[in-house]
Write a protein that holds these residues in place. Structure first.
Motif, short mmCIF file in Angstrom:
data_model
loop_
_atom_site.label_atom_id
_atom_site.label_comp_id
_atom_site.label_asym_id
_atom_site.label_seq_id
_atom_site.Cartn_x
_atom_site.Cartn_y
_atom_site.Cartn_z
N SER A 251 40.47 35.23 29.85
CA SER A 251 39.23 34.47 30.00
C SER A 251 38.40 35.05 31.13
O SER A 251 38.93 35.56 32.12
CB SER A 251 39.56 33.00 30.28
OG SER A 251 40.28 32.88 31.48
N THR A 252 37.09 34.97 30.97
CA THR A 252 36.16 35.50 31.97
C THR A 252 35.56 34.36 32.77
O THR A 252 35.11 33.37 32.20
CB THR A 252 35.05 36.32 31.31
OG1 THR A 252 35.65 37.38 30.57
CG2 THR A 252 34.11 36.91 32.34
N VAL A 253 35.58 34.52 34.09
CA VAL A 253 35.02 33.54 35.00
C VAL A 253 33.97 34.24 35.84
O VAL A 253 34.24 35.30 36.43
CB VAL A 253 36.12 32.94 35.91
CG1 VAL A 253 35.54 31.90 36.83
CG2 VAL A 253 37.26 32.38 35.09
N THR A 254 32.78 33.66 35.90
CA THR A 254 31.69 34.27 36.65
C THR A 254 31.48 33.54 37.96
O THR A 254 31.37 32.31 37.99
CB THR A 254 30.39 34.23 35.81
OG1 THR A 254 30.64 34.88 34.57
CG2 THR A 254 29.27 34.93 36.53
N GLY A 255 31.42 34.29 39.04
CA GLY A 255 31.18 33.72 40.36
C GLY A 255 29.71 33.41 40.57
O GLY A 255 28.85 33.81 39.78
N SER B 52 30.98 35.84 46.28
CA SER B 52 30.93 35.61 44.83
C SER B 52 32.32 35.70 44.23
O SER B 52 32.69 34.91 43.35
CB SER B 52 30.00 36.63 44.16
OG SER B 52 29.92 36.37 42.78
N LEU B 53 33.13 36.63 44.73
CA LEU B 53 34.52 36.76 44.27
C LEU B 53 35.30 35.49 44.54
O LEU B 53 36.02 34.98 43.67
CB LEU B 53 35.19 37.95 44.95
CG LEU B 53 36.69 38.14 44.73
CD1 LEU B 53 37.00 38.33 43.25
CD2 LEU B 53 37.19 39.32 45.55
N GLN B 54 35.14 34.93 45.74
CA GLN B 54 35.86 33.71 46.09
C GLN B 54 35.43 32.56 45.18
O GLN B 54 36.26 31.76 44.74
CB GLN B 54 35.65 33.34 47.56
CG GLN B 54 36.47 32.14 47.99
CD GLN B 54 37.97 32.38 47.84
OE1 GLN B 54 38.52 33.31 48.43
NE2 GLN B 54 38.65 31.55 47.06
N SER B 55 34.13 32.47 44.86
CA SER B 55 33.68 31.39 43.97
C SER B 55 34.25 31.56 42.56
O SER B 55 34.61 30.59 41.91
CB SER B 55 32.16 31.29 43.94
OG SER B 55 31.57 32.35 43.24
N ALA B 56 34.36 32.81 42.10
CA ALA B 56 34.97 33.06 40.79
C ALA B 56 36.45 32.69 40.80
O ALA B 56 36.97 32.09 39.84
CB ALA B 56 34.79 34.52 40.38
N LEU B 57 37.14 33.04 41.88
CA LEU B 57 38.56 32.69 42.01
C LEU B 57 38.74 31.17 42.04
O LEU B 57 39.67 30.63 41.42
CB LEU B 57 39.16 33.32 43.27
CG LEU B 57 39.33 34.83 43.25
CD1 LEU B 57 39.65 35.36 44.63
CD2 LEU B 57 40.41 35.23 42.25
N ASP B 58 37.84 30.47 42.74
CA ASP B 58 37.92 29.01 42.80
C ASP B 58 37.71 28.41 41.40
O ASP B 58 38.42 27.48 41.00
CB ASP B 58 36.87 28.46 43.76
CG ASP B 58 37.17 28.80 45.22
OD1 ASP B 58 38.31 29.19 45.54
OD2 ASP B 58 36.23 28.68 46.04
N LYS B 59 36.74 28.93 40.66
CA LYS B 59 36.48 28.44 39.31
C LYS B 59 37.66 28.71 38.38
O LYS B 59 37.93 27.94 37.46
CB LYS B 59 35.21 29.07 38.74
CG LYS B 59 33.94 28.59 39.41
CD LYS B 59 32.73 29.30 38.87
CE LYS B 59 31.46 28.88 39.59
NZ LYS B 59 30.27 29.60 39.11
N ALA B 60 38.35 29.83 38.61
CA ALA B 60 39.51 30.19 37.77
C ALA B 60 40.77 29.44 38.18
O ALA B 60 41.77 29.48 37.50
CB ALA B 60 39.75 31.69 37.84
N GLY B 61 40.70 28.76 39.33
CA GLY B 61 41.86 28.04 39.81
C GLY B 61 42.92 28.95 40.43
O GLY B 61 44.09 28.61 40.45
N LEU B 62 42.50 30.09 40.94
CA LEU B 62 43.45 31.04 41.54
C LEU B 62 43.42 30.97 43.06
O LEU B 62 42.50 30.66 43.68
CB LEU B 62 43.13 32.47 41.11
CG LEU B 62 43.23 32.72 39.62
CD1 LEU B 62 42.81 34.14 39.30
CD2 LEU B 62 44.64 32.48 39.11
#
Length: 145
Positions: free
Chosen positions: A56-60, A135-145
């Motif tokens: 799955s793709t998650v965008t920051g 932006s990377l951190q926001s994508a990681l947060d959205k992905a739950g990582l």
């Protein structure tokens, strides 16, 4: 005579170390081209257009920097980052393109290696690096990582 021998051995050691040092910009890093999206998958780096790995793709979030917007998109498979896409980065002039063609491969490679936002900033690309990490951190947060 002993001092000369020690000085010579020290000098040779330093020269050997300098020539064997791998820099962050050397060694097969492919540069991003103007107008392209920067995509890297599976631990390799390179500037390509399109493509993604399975998952799955998650965008920051888009982060506005002094020189332009930066956005990171991640492809994740479970809890593993399998690909990194940088759809937006400063490229409005030749200097921006030059800096980011060097910095983005380094940032992406470090992201794939670290599997987190705990990556080093790239010297000379401070604003892009800071925007990328945010932006990377926001994508990681959205992905739950």
């Amino acid at each position: 005579m002993r001092r000369i021998a020690l000085w010579f051995a020290g000098t040779v050691s330093v020269v050997v170390l300098l020539f064997s040092h791998q820099t962050s910009t050397g060694g097969g890093t492919t540069l991003a081209t103007p107008g392209s999206r920067f995509v890297a998958t599976g631990g390799t780096t390179g500037g390509t257009t399109g493509g993604s790995a399975a998952g799955s793709t998650v965008t920051g979030d888009v982060v506005e920097t002094r020189w332009g917007p930066v956005q990171v998109a991640l492809t994740v498979d479970g809890s593993t980052i399998t690909a990194v896409d940088v759809p937006q980065y400063p490229d409005s002039n030749g200097h921006d393109r030059q800096i980011n063609s060097r910095a983005l491969p380094v940032l992406v490679r470090e992201t794939l290696d670290a599997q987190s936002a705990s990556i080093d900033m790239v010297s000379g690309a401070t604003f892009t690096s800071a925007g990328y990490r945010q932006s990377l951190q926001s994508a990681l947060d959205k992905a739950g990582l």
